[in-house]
Design an enzyme around this catalytic site. Sequence first.
Site: not given
Ligand code: BG6
Ligand code: MG
Length: 217
Positions: A8-10, A16, A44-45, A113-116, A144, A168-169
């Site tokens: 996982d990243l964040d 972050t 988170k996640g 990661s779930a993050s964009k 997730k 994973e955190d």
């Molecule tokens: C996850 C984080 O990795 O990504 C969440 O743990 C975050 O906190 C999610 O909301 C979405 O990230 P982003 O950068 O697309 O807003």
């Molecule tokens: Mg995370």
Amino acid sequence: NSKGVIFDLDGVIVDTARYHYLAWRKLANDLGFDITETQNEELKGVSRVASLEKILGWGNVSLSQDEFMEQMAIKNDNYLSYISTMTAKDILPGVSKVLDFLTENEIPFALGSASKNARGILEKINLYHRFSAIVDGNNVSKAKPNPEVFLIAAKELEMAPSNCIVFEDSVAGVQAANAANMVSIGIGEKSVLNEADHVFSDFTKIEIEFIKNLVTR
Ligand code: BG6
Ligand code: MG
């Protein structure tokens, strides 16, 4: 070698998670309420859309579709400004040692990661080129704790899910790894991440011997 590792990243590679929380908290404050650290564990996640839906529920606030989109954009702008000065120095302690061990031993690793914003962050911290595969919030349709993100990562690594190890955190991420039939390693508090197969407070607590045992087993 028949093992693969998914990070996982964040909150795992970089801190972050802290900045996501600050940006969500600012959004809530601006709408007239607050969110606690305990509530934040549930964020988170979780994807950006699902996070905002949860937060609005907690504050009992309803927004029009346009207002919702606007708040998502404001949150992301604030988040990006918080992390604008991030560099390779912000890679969390102990992470590079593990990545180096994997590289030296030709154990492929992916991002899940779930993050964009994941690709942009990996570029900032100079790790983009180190990953064999990157699966992020732009590549998944199910957030997730659904295992989709990790199953796609395993496929890209050409590994059976049961041969993958996930760091994973978040509670949602640990549940996703378990649902994918992968080994789950929680980074954080044991009381929060009690569903993980192993938990460490951070990467400095992980011995290379432990990683060696996992990837050669
Ligand atoms: C996850 C984080 O990795 O990504 C969440 O743990 C975050 O906190 C999610 O909301 C979405 O990230 P982003 O950068 O697309 O807003
Ligand atoms: Mg995370």
